[in-house]
Design an enzyme around this catalytic site. Sequence first.
Site, PDB file in Angstrom:
ATOM      1  N   TYR A   1     -25.563  87.611  -1.443  1.00  0.00           N
ATOM      2  CA  TYR A   1     -26.134  88.953  -1.562  1.00  0.00           C
ATOM      3  C   TYR A   1     -25.103  89.928  -2.128  1.00  0.00           C
ATOM      4  CZ  TYR A   1     -28.581  93.218   0.017  1.00  0.00           C
ATOM      5  OH  TYR A   1     -29.227  94.432   0.097  1.00  0.00           O
TER       6      TYR A   1
ATOM      7  N   SER B   1     -26.759  98.074  -3.223  1.00  0.00           N
ATOM      8  CA  SER B   1     -26.502  98.103  -1.789  1.00  0.00           C
ATOM      9  C   SER B   1     -25.072  98.563  -1.578  1.00  0.00           C
ATOM     10  CB  SER B   1     -26.687  96.700  -1.198  1.00  0.00           C
ATOM     11  OG  SER B   1     -26.187  96.619   0.128  1.00  0.00           O
TER      12      SER B   1
END
Length: 259
Positions: free
Chosen positions: A155, A142
């Site tokens: 995350y 990401s």
Amino acid sequence: MPQTTSPRTFLVSGGASGIGEATVRQLVARGDRVAIVDRDAVRLATVAEELGVQVLALEADVSSEQEVEKTTAHAVRHFGCLDGAFLNAAVPGPFQSLMQTSAADFDRVIAIDLRGVFLGLRETMRHLTGASRAGSIVVTSSLAGLTAGRGLAAYTAAKHGVIGLVRNAAVEGAAHGIRVNCIAPGLTDTPLQAPLREFHGAQADALQAQVPLGRMGDPREAAELACFLLSDAAGYLTGAVIPIDGGALADSPLRTSKN
């Protein structure tokens, strides 16, 4: 995407929605066979029924060692081989500040987003080692794996860890003809956007406006990149981390306008 080689067989985790589903559809469209792994049994069945005999639906939790071993072996038995994988399954976890994040929530995100990638890499590489033709693995990190994501401590930690795993796997896999690469999507129109918009509230639209290209990415665009990396066309590419973020990473936070 046109198929330039004989059909291949891939495993795609998190393949029932978002970037994973878009990748499955593109692989099938070019003639490949795909084992789709996902926890969402209903959505998994829907996608598999629509795509037909080229796919195998496997409901599994990617954080479970036993389930990852079982599903990978099942895919190999069903199709007779495995040429690679797109390890895409992930959860965002709660959108909270680091100080508000519980250890339980942190552990849950790490289990799926980082441990799950480790298990998927390990099992796929075990099956690809000694294969008659080169294998390829793509992993979804990401933009949060390259920068920091406010409200996404677990995350962000997991996605940074994913990049380290990919680079390590690429170095170790090279001797066995296994390429391992990583895509790092920015804002993309997937189910993740709903909790993200809820967390940022009135500022959510401003996040999109700050992307140099002025929009969110389409899952199909990230899927095109994943399919390229899985293909022989990327035969000299391994250990790479490729942002697909509309220019967000390249932009300066010090700019005062878009012009």
